[in-house]
Design a protein around this motif. Structure first.
Motif, PDB file in Angstrom:
ATOM      1  N   PRO A   1       0.732  -1.202   0.076  1.00 14.00           N
ATOM      2  CA  PRO A   1       0.075   0.026   0.063  1.00 14.00           C
ATOM      3  C   PRO A   1       0.856   1.233  -0.060  1.00 14.00           C
ATOM      4  O   PRO A   1       0.263   2.224  -0.019  1.00 14.00           O
ATOM      5  CB  PRO A   1      -0.890  -0.133   1.230  1.00 14.00           C
ATOM      6  N   GLY A   2       2.176   1.178  -0.052  1.00 15.66           N
ATOM      7  CA  GLY A   2       2.776   2.320  -0.034  1.00 15.66           C
ATOM      8  C   GLY A   2       3.020   2.934  -1.078  1.00 15.66           C
ATOM      9  O   GLY A   2       3.468   4.390  -1.165  1.00 15.66           O
ATOM     10  N   ALA A   3       3.307   2.443  -2.330  1.00 17.13           N
ATOM     11  CA  ALA A   3       3.929   3.120  -3.555  1.00 17.13           C
ATOM     12  C   ALA A   3       3.708   2.358  -4.863  1.00 17.13           C
ATOM     13  O   ALA A   3       3.470   1.254  -4.822  1.00 17.13           O
ATOM     14  CB  ALA A   3       5.579   3.511  -3.462  1.00 17.13           C
ATOM     15  N   SER A   4       3.592   3.112  -6.005  1.00 16.41           N
ATOM     16  CA  SER A   4       3.425   2.479  -7.338  1.00 16.41           C
ATOM     17  C   SER A   4       4.570   3.255  -8.312  1.00 16.41           C
ATOM     18  O   SER A   4       4.753   4.408  -8.052  1.00 16.41           O
ATOM     19  CB  SER A   4       2.030   2.704  -8.013  1.00 16.41           C
ATOM     20  N   PHE A   5       4.910   2.285  -9.324  1.00 18.55           N
ATOM     21  CA  PHE A   5       6.022   2.916 -10.245  1.00 18.55           C
ATOM     22  C   PHE A   5       5.517   2.855 -11.666  1.00 18.55           C
ATOM     23  O   PHE A   5       5.172   1.588 -12.045  1.00 18.55           O
ATOM     24  CB  PHE A   5       7.383   2.247  -9.821  1.00 18.55           C
ATOM     25  N   TYR A   6       5.888   3.708 -12.411  1.00 18.37           N
ATOM     26  CA  TYR A   6       5.327   3.613 -13.840  1.00 18.37           C
ATOM     27  C   TYR A   6       6.405   4.031 -14.765  1.00 18.37           C
ATOM     28  O   TYR A   6       7.312   4.719 -14.487  1.00 18.37           O
ATOM     29  CB  TYR A   6       4.201   4.664 -13.921  1.00 18.37           C
ATOM     30  N   SER A   7       6.311   3.480 -16.128  1.00 20.74           N
ATOM     31  CA  SER A   7       7.255   3.924 -17.086  1.00 20.74           C
ATOM     32  C   SER A   7       6.585   3.541 -18.402  1.00 20.74           C
ATOM     33  O   SER A   7       5.537   2.772 -18.582  1.00 20.74           O
ATOM     34  CB  SER A   7       8.303   2.975 -16.971  1.00 20.74           C
ATOM     35  N   ASN A   8       7.463   3.951 -19.379  1.00 21.79           N
ATOM     36  CA  ASN A   8       7.280   3.549 -20.857  1.00 21.79           C
ATOM     37  C   ASN A   8       8.455   2.694 -21.324  1.00 21.79           C
ATOM     38  O   ASN A   8       9.496   3.069 -20.724  1.00 21.79           O
ATOM     39  CB  ASN A   8       6.959   4.618 -21.808  1.00 21.79           C
ATOM     40  N   ASN A   9       8.275   2.090 -22.305  1.00 17.20           N
ATOM     41  CA  ASN A   9       9.608   1.768 -23.181  1.00 17.20           C
ATOM     42  C   ASN A   9      10.464   0.642 -22.296  1.00 17.20           C
ATOM     43  O   ASN A   9      11.482   0.689 -22.347  1.00 17.20           O
ATOM     44  CB  ASN A   9      10.360   2.741 -23.672  1.00 17.20           C
ATOM     45  N   HIS A  10       9.796  -0.017 -21.384  1.00 12.49           N
ATOM     46  CA  HIS A  10      10.587  -1.104 -20.556  1.00 12.49           C
ATOM     47  C   HIS A  10      11.606  -0.255 -19.858  1.00 12.49           C
ATOM     48  O   HIS A  10      12.541  -1.092 -19.296  1.00 12.49           O
ATOM     49  CB  HIS A  10      11.096  -2.104 -21.563  1.00 12.49           C
ATOM     50  N   TYR A  11      11.474   0.663 -19.227  1.00 12.93           N
ATOM     51  CA  TYR A  11      12.237   1.417 -18.262  1.00 12.93           C
ATOM     52  C   TYR A  11      11.840   0.913 -16.940  1.00 12.93           C
ATOM     53  O   TYR A  11      10.683   0.839 -16.602  1.00 12.93           O
ATOM     54  CB  TYR A  11      12.190   2.869 -18.419  1.00 12.93           C
ATOM     55  N   HIS A  12      12.607   1.173 -16.059  1.00 16.40           N
ATOM     56  CA  HIS A  12      12.556   0.535 -14.674  1.00 16.40           C
ATOM     57  C   HIS A  12      11.494   1.581 -13.963  1.00 16.40           C
ATOM     58  O   HIS A  12      10.585   1.154 -13.217  1.00 16.40           O
ATOM     59  CB  HIS A  12      13.756   0.345 -13.929  1.00 16.40           C
ATOM     60  N   HIS A  13      11.573   2.973 -14.279  1.00 17.66           N
ATOM     61  CA  HIS A  13      10.386   3.964 -13.770  1.00 17.66           C
ATOM     62  C   HIS A  13      10.811   5.182 -14.259  1.00 17.66           C
ATOM     63  O   HIS A  13      11.949   5.738 -14.230  1.00 17.66           O
ATOM     64  CB  HIS A  13      10.101   3.997 -12.408  1.00 17.66           C
ATOM     65  N   HIS A  14       9.941   5.993 -14.654  1.00 15.65           N
ATOM     66  CA  HIS A  14       9.785   7.460 -15.372  1.00 15.65           C
ATOM     67  C   HIS A  14       9.078   8.300 -14.040  1.00 15.65           C
ATOM     68  O   HIS A  14       9.508   9.326 -13.962  1.00 15.65           O
ATOM     69  CB  HIS A  14       9.308   7.765 -16.598  1.00 15.65           C
ATOM     70  N   HIS A  15       8.233   7.560 -13.475  1.00 19.34           N
ATOM     71  CA  HIS A  15       7.478   8.132 -12.291  1.00 19.34           C
ATOM     72  C   HIS A  15       7.125   7.144 -11.363  1.00 19.34           C
ATOM     73  O   HIS A  15       7.101   6.110 -11.506  1.00 19.34           O
ATOM     74  CB  HIS A  15       6.287   8.764 -12.657  1.00 19.34           C
ATOM     75  N   ALA A  16       7.170   7.786  -9.938  1.00 20.57           N
ATOM     76  CA  ALA A  16       6.673   6.914  -8.816  1.00 20.57           C
ATOM     77  C   ALA A  16       5.644   7.779  -8.037  1.00 20.57           C
ATOM     78  O   ALA A  16       5.947   9.152  -7.989  1.00 20.57           O
ATOM     79  CB  ALA A  16       7.695   6.674  -8.078  1.00 20.57           C
ATOM     80  N   VAL A  17       4.905   7.167  -7.235  1.00 26.85           N
ATOM     81  CA  VAL A  17       4.135   7.775  -6.287  1.00 26.85           C
ATOM     82  C   VAL A  17       4.211   7.344  -4.911  1.00 26.85           C
ATOM     83  O   VAL A  17       4.126   6.103  -4.861  1.00 26.85           O
ATOM     84  CB  VAL A  17       2.600   7.893  -6.721  1.00 26.85           C
ATOM     85  N   ASN A  18       4.489   7.952  -3.960  1.00 27.99           N
ATOM     86  CA  ASN A  18       4.722   7.422  -2.407  1.00 27.99           C
ATOM     87  C   ASN A  18       3.531   7.962  -1.882  1.00 27.99           C
ATOM     88  O   ASN A  18       3.031   8.906  -2.155  1.00 27.99           O
ATOM     89  CB  ASN A  18       6.049   7.836  -1.750  1.00 27.99           C
ATOM     90  N   LEU A  19       2.777   7.126  -0.764  1.00 32.77           N
ATOM     91  CA  LEU A  19       1.961   7.833   0.130  1.00 32.77           C
ATOM     92  C   LEU A  19       2.717   8.406   1.318  1.00 32.77           C
ATOM     93  O   LEU A  19       3.676   7.949   1.503  1.00 32.77           O
ATOM     94  CB  LEU A  19       1.017   6.997   0.484  1.00 32.77           C
TER      95      LEU A  19
END
Length: 213
Positions: free
Chosen positions: A195-213
């Motif tokens: 429940p703490g965080a999600s990580f997002y990306s395009n092009n098979h990258y480890h992440h371009h954005h993340a959101v923490n609570l």
């Protein structure tokens, strides 16, 4: 996994104190003021490059925890360049945190107003471990001695090939974050740490954005 190119080219931040902002970003890190007036400073990594960071002056100091930017992450082209900056930060006695995230090796610092910066290099993407669209990331200790051993020169400013690697945010609802990044921006969820965080990306990258609570 989606393969749309996704580059974060520019970030705008609000800062309170121009003098200490200039000391940190110009004197400590070595960013280049390419355009400024009483309202803003535009920074580039190097002379002749386009600005990637705009500082809006006369902002208000943050007094309570709030949603917004957690840190901006600056991606180095290799470990040797990151080691050079680490040596400089330690010499100047700037507090440095660190994390080995399996896919990358990262340093964490705050500017003189508490804004977070991640300084990192990626490990070879061929070694990243993916399972059902999710990439393995962790947080282990960085071997600082081993990193410093890769230093080949004294820090004299950012190298060629720098970029904004990712932006990490603080939020208060991961369902809302998922809707924005997955449905609206059509990115992939590449690491689910609910429940703490999600990580997002395009092009098979480890992440371009993340959101923490």
């Amino acid at each position: 996994m989606k393969t749309a190119r996704y580059d974060i080219q520019r970030l705008t931040m609000r800062v309170v104190d121009e003098e200490r902002t200039r000391v940190f970003y110009e004197k400590v890190l070595g960013l280049v003021d390419v355009s400024s007036d009483e309202n803003h400073i535009d920074y580039a990594f190097r002379e002749g490059e386009a600005p990637f960071l705009t500082m809006l002056l006369n902002g208000k100091a943050q007094t309570v925890a709030q949603t917004g930017l957690y840190h901006v992450a600056l991606l180095f082209p290799n470990a040797a360049e990151l080691a050079s900056l680490l040596h400089r930060l330690l010499t100047l006695q700037i507090p440095v945190g660190a994390g080995d995230h399996t896919v990358s090796e990262a340093l964490y610092i705050n500017d003189f107003e508490g804004n977070g910066l991640e300084l990192y290099h990626d490990r070879d993407a061929a070694g990243w471990q993916w399972t059902d669209g999710q990439v393995k990331m962790g947080t282990d200790e960085v071997d600082a001695d081993a990193l410093l051993a890769k230093k080949t020169h004294e820090w004299s400013g950012f190298p060629v090939g720098m970029k904004i690697g990712h932006l990490h945010f603080m939020g208060n609802d991961l369902d809302v974050a998922d809707h924005f990044f997955l449905d609206f921006l059509q990115m992939d969820l590449v690491t689910d740490m609910r429940p703490g965080a999600s990580f997002y990306s395009n092009n098979h990258y480890h992440h371009h954005h993340a959101v923490n609570l």
